[in-house]
Enzyme design. Structure first.
Site, PDB file in Angstrom:
ATOM      1  N   CYS A  35       0.826  -1.196   0.000  1.00  0.00           N
ATOM      2  CA  CYS A  35       0.000   0.000   0.000  1.00  0.00           C
ATOM      3  C   CYS A  35       0.869   1.259   0.000  1.00  0.00           C
ATOM      4  O   CYS A  35       1.830   1.361   0.751  1.00  0.00           O
ATOM      5  CB  CYS A  35      -0.871  -0.043   1.256  1.00  0.00           C
ATOM      6  SG  CYS A  35      -1.738   1.474   1.585  1.00  0.00           S
ATOM      7  N   CYS A 118      -8.485   0.959   0.751  1.00  0.00           N
ATOM      8  CA  CYS A 118      -7.577   0.317   1.703  1.00  0.00           C
ATOM      9  C   CYS A 118      -7.643  -1.184   1.451  1.00  0.00           C
ATOM     10  O   CYS A 118      -8.732  -1.738   1.262  1.00  0.00           O
ATOM     11  CB  CYS A 118      -8.030   0.648   3.121  1.00  0.00           C
ATOM     12  SG  CYS A 118      -7.319  -0.422   4.365  1.00  0.00           S
ATOM     13  N   GLN A 242     -17.020  -8.682  15.990  1.00  0.00           N
ATOM     14  CA  GLN A 242     -15.707  -9.037  15.430  1.00  0.00           C
ATOM     15  C   GLN A 242     -15.584  -8.471  14.013  1.00  0.00           C
ATOM     16  O   GLN A 242     -16.524  -8.580  13.224  1.00  0.00           O
ATOM     17  CB  GLN A 242     -15.536 -10.558  15.390  1.00  0.00           C
ATOM     18  CG  GLN A 242     -15.530 -11.219  16.760  1.00  0.00           C
ATOM     19  CD  GLN A 242     -14.248 -10.988  17.545  1.00  0.00           C
ATOM     20  OE1 GLN A 242     -13.291 -10.381  17.055  1.00  0.00           O
ATOM     21  NE2 GLN A 242     -14.228 -11.448  18.775  1.00  0.00           N
ATOM     22  N   TYR A 271     -17.751 -10.988  29.030  1.00  0.00           N
ATOM     23  CA  TYR A 271     -17.363  -9.986  28.032  1.00  0.00           C
ATOM     24  C   TYR A 271     -18.045 -10.378  26.714  1.00  0.00           C
ATOM     25  O   TYR A 271     -17.411 -10.517  25.679  1.00  0.00           O
ATOM     26  CB  TYR A 271     -15.849  -9.929  27.853  1.00  0.00           C
ATOM     27  CG  TYR A 271     -15.062  -9.806  29.146  1.00  0.00           C
ATOM     28  CD1 TYR A 271     -14.771  -8.565  29.684  1.00  0.00           C
ATOM     29  CD2 TYR A 271     -14.623 -10.952  29.821  1.00  0.00           C
ATOM     30  CE1 TYR A 271     -14.050  -8.459  30.867  1.00  0.00           C
ATOM     31  CE2 TYR A 271     -13.901 -10.853  31.003  1.00  0.00           C
ATOM     32  CZ  TYR A 271     -13.627  -9.607  31.523  1.00  0.00           C
ATOM     33  OH  TYR A 271     -12.905  -9.511  32.676  1.00  0.00           O
ATOM     34  N   GLU A 292     -21.862  -8.366  30.171  1.00  0.00           N
ATOM     35  CA  GLU A 292     -21.238  -7.375  29.283  1.00  0.00           C
ATOM     36  C   GLU A 292     -21.492  -5.983  29.859  1.00  0.00           C
ATOM     37  O   GLU A 292     -22.550  -5.713  30.408  1.00  0.00           O
ATOM     38  CB  GLU A 292     -21.858  -7.550  27.892  1.00  0.00           C
ATOM     39  CG  GLU A 292     -21.766  -6.371  26.953  1.00  0.00           C
ATOM     40  CD  GLU A 292     -20.343  -6.026  26.541  1.00  0.00           C
ATOM     41  OE1 GLU A 292     -19.557  -6.923  26.204  1.00  0.00           O
ATOM     42  OE2 GLU A 292     -20.021  -4.825  26.577  1.00  0.00           O
ATOM     43  N   ASP A 340     -13.755 -13.471  26.854  1.00  0.00           N
ATOM     44  CA  ASP A 340     -13.190 -12.784  25.689  1.00  0.00           C
ATOM     45  C   ASP A 340     -12.992 -11.314  26.043  1.00  0.00           C
ATOM     46  O   ASP A 340     -13.685 -10.443  25.513  1.00  0.00           O
ATOM     47  CB  ASP A 340     -14.162 -12.963  24.505  1.00  0.00           C
ATOM     48  CG  ASP A 340     -13.630 -12.378  23.220  1.00  0.00           C
ATOM     49  OD1 ASP A 340     -12.455 -11.984  23.175  1.00  0.00           O
ATOM     50  OD2 ASP A 340     -14.401 -12.309  22.245  1.00  0.00           O
ATOM     51  N   CYS A 367      -7.233 -11.035  22.431  1.00  0.00           N
ATOM     52  CA  CYS A 367      -6.628 -10.332  21.304  1.00  0.00           C
ATOM     53  C   CYS A 367      -5.286  -9.749  21.731  1.00  0.00           C
ATOM     54  O   CYS A 367      -4.724  -8.932  21.030  1.00  0.00           O
ATOM     55  CB  CYS A 367      -7.555  -9.233  20.818  1.00  0.00           C
ATOM     56  SG  CYS A 367      -8.012  -8.101  22.118  1.00  0.00           S
TER      57      CYS A 367
HETATM   58  N1  SAH Z   1     -17.292 -11.899  22.952  1.00  0.00           N
HETATM   59  C1  SAH Z   1     -17.749 -10.819  22.106  1.00  0.00           C
HETATM   60  C2  SAH Z   1     -17.164  -9.465  22.478  1.00  0.00           C
HETATM   61  C3  SAH Z   1     -15.735  -9.439  22.773  1.00  0.00           C
HETATM   62  S1  SAH Z   1     -15.094  -7.825  22.833  1.00  0.00           S
HETATM   63  C4  SAH Z   1     -17.489 -11.120  20.660  1.00  0.00           C
HETATM   64  O1  SAH Z   1     -16.757 -12.038  20.325  1.00  0.00           O
HETATM   65  O2  SAH Z   1     -18.049 -10.451  19.812  1.00  0.00           O
HETATM   66  C5  SAH Z   1     -14.954  -7.496  24.531  1.00  0.00           C
HETATM   67  C6  SAH Z   1     -16.222  -6.986  25.133  1.00  0.00           C
HETATM   68  O3  SAH Z   1     -15.961  -6.763  26.514  1.00  0.00           O
HETATM   69  C7  SAH Z   1     -16.741  -5.679  24.582  1.00  0.00           C
HETATM   70  O4  SAH Z   1     -18.059  -5.852  24.143  1.00  0.00           O
HETATM   71  C8  SAH Z   1     -16.682  -4.699  25.778  1.00  0.00           C
HETATM   72  O5  SAH Z   1     -17.763  -3.788  25.798  1.00  0.00           O
HETATM   73  C9  SAH Z   1     -16.741  -5.664  26.944  1.00  0.00           C
HETATM   74  N2  SAH Z   1     -16.161  -5.215  28.202  1.00  0.00           N
HETATM   75  C10 SAH Z   1     -15.078  -4.430  28.403  1.00  0.00           C
HETATM   76  N3  SAH Z   1     -14.811  -4.321  29.706  1.00  0.00           N
HETATM   77  C11 SAH Z   1     -15.734  -5.060  30.371  1.00  0.00           C
HETATM   78  C12 SAH Z   1     -15.978  -5.350  31.744  1.00  0.00           C
HETATM   79  N4  SAH Z   1     -15.199  -4.846  32.705  1.00  0.00           N
HETATM   80  N5  SAH Z   1     -17.000  -6.165  32.044  1.00  0.00           N
HETATM   81  C13 SAH Z   1     -17.806  -6.681  31.078  1.00  0.00           C
HETATM   82  N6  SAH Z   1     -17.622  -6.439  29.766  1.00  0.00           N
HETATM   83  C14 SAH Z   1     -16.603  -5.632  29.411  1.00  0.00           C
END
Ligand code: SAH
Length: 409
Positions: A35, A118, A242, A271, A292, A340, A367
């Protein structure tokens, strides 16, 4: 995930050193179609390496950070590692010559690097952003100027459901009044009939977050839907989803496999975002409890359970750590925890409650292998053993890597 978790401005990430894996330049095979913005944008830190070298680099990174806990399975790469991002955001501004520009912030600065195409972003989303840039003048919508605080349009965010084809456009404005908004939406949809919803989001704050609190639906239902692993998910402007759906199916597929559900388990999806992992797991479990922090995401998760006819899943809006402490205090049970967390990883409240709840299996998706290693140290000192480490390349050409891992007693 690169900008994983919150809608933060995509920028301030330092470009990686030219030679991130320490190899002499001659041993690298540079991508032929590299790029032209590679250095200025800083988003694709590994673009100077051919894709197979990138995978090798990520594999080594995981081995270095996680290898002491267990051997690392070969990373799952992407067959066509281009245009995989289903969510694209562009900052709008004015160039020194007074032209409207849109693009990404140059690494570690607030200078906008103009971008029209992009190689990792969805091409439809890029085209919509270019169209909006072209329409602004005739609608007298001025881009926002961070330095003077004048102008209106700050960012445009586009999300596309790769399997549904539905497209959401979010216009982030500095103030609530968007002149001729109906005509603007009409003109935009005439050029891009694939757009299924348009939202105005108002962000008047001096902040690095892209989205503000206030939201107004200008067209359509205010969300899009997409299908992953056989479930349909509704996605709002502010909910996390995602960004690479092709690789997400591999990631979630492996997560479900590692959870080894038989239909009798109580599963915690911590999460959980819009409930993706929990709802996919619900079909193989007795009960799913999702937690969440983001209220919009929880609302989506509840709607998603209904949308898919899933009755054995409940979702709660709370801090995951506090929620687990409360569960452990009230003597509740869990057989499997699927977690997650964002890049910062989990926290002690959460991890110590896992130890108290004592699930047989913990499936940890991350991640950020650095914070995952830190959390593994805690869990392995408290009776858990790491059994599988599977890296998945969710973010080709960037230096980010995702892992899905299993711990058990
Ligand atoms: N498992 C989901 C989201 C993962 S991303 C997926 O795969 O799509 C991580 C997520 O954690 C986000 O949605 C964010 O809002 C949430 N998050 C961040 N801090 C947090 C906390 N202290 N308690 C609960 N959720 C939280």
């Amino acid at each position: 995930m690169s900008d994983r978790r919150r809608y933060k401005r995509p920028a301030p990430e330092r470009p990686q050193p030219q030679n991130p894996d320490g190899l002499p330049e001659t041993e690298k095979s540079a991508e032929p179609d590299r790029c032209p913005l590679y250095r200025k944008c800083g988003g694709c830190q590994l673009q100077n390496m051919a894709y197979d070298r990138q995978l090798h680099w990520k594999q080594s990174l995981c081995e270095r950070l996680l290898g002491k806990f267990h051997s690392v399975e070969p990373i799952l790469g992407m067959e066509k590692p281009y245009h995989y991002r289903n969510k694209v955001q562009a900052a709008f501004g004015v160039s020194r010559q007074g032209q409207t520009i849109s693009g990404v912030y140059q690494s570690s600065t607030h200078r906008i690097v103009p971008v029209s195409h992009c190689m990792i972003e969805d091409e439809t989303a890029d085209a919509i952003i270019v169209t909006i840039r072209g329409l602004l003048k005739s609608f007298r919508i001025r881009p926002y100027d961070e330095y003077t605080g004048t102008g209106l349009l700050r960012h445009v965010l586009v999300k596309r459901g790769f399997s549904s084809g539905q497209v959401m456009v979010v216009l982030v404005t500095a103030t609530p009044i968007l002149p001729a908004k109906n005509r603007f939406v009409e003109a935009l949809r005439k050029i891009h009939p694939e757009i299924t919803t348009v939202i105005q989001n108002v962000n008047g704050k001096f902040t690095s977050l892209v989205l503000g609190e206030q939201e107004k639906v200008l067209f359509g239902p205010g969300y899009i839907e997409d299908t992953l692993c056989g479930c349909v998910f509704r996605i709002s402007a502010k909910s996390f989803y995602q960004i690479n759906p092709v690789q997400t199916e591999k990631l979630y597929g492996r997560a479900i496999e590692l959870a080894a559900l038989t239909g009798n388990e109580t599963v915690i999806d911590a999460y959980c975002g819009i409930g993706t992992i929990g709802l996919i797991a619900a079909r193989h479990a007795k009960k799913v409890i999702g937690v969440e922090l983001n209220n919009d995401a929880v609302r989506d998760a509840i709607a998603n359970a209904r949308r898919n006819g899933i009755q054995n899943a409940r979702f709660y809006c709370a801090d995951a750590g506090q929620f687990l402490v409360d569960m452990a205090d009230s003597g509740e049970q869990a057989d499997v925890v699927m977690m997650d967390p964002p890049r910062a990883g989990s926290d002690e409240a959460f991890l110590s409650s896992i130890v108290r709840l004592s699930p047989a299996r913990v499936v940890y998706i991350s991640c950020n292998p650095e914070t995952q290693a830190r959390d593994f140290t805690y869990l392995t000192r408290s009776g858990y053993t790491v059994r599988h480490i599977q890296p998945v390349d969710m973010f080709p050409h960037t230096n980010h890597v995702e892992t899905v891992c299993l711990l058990s007693k």
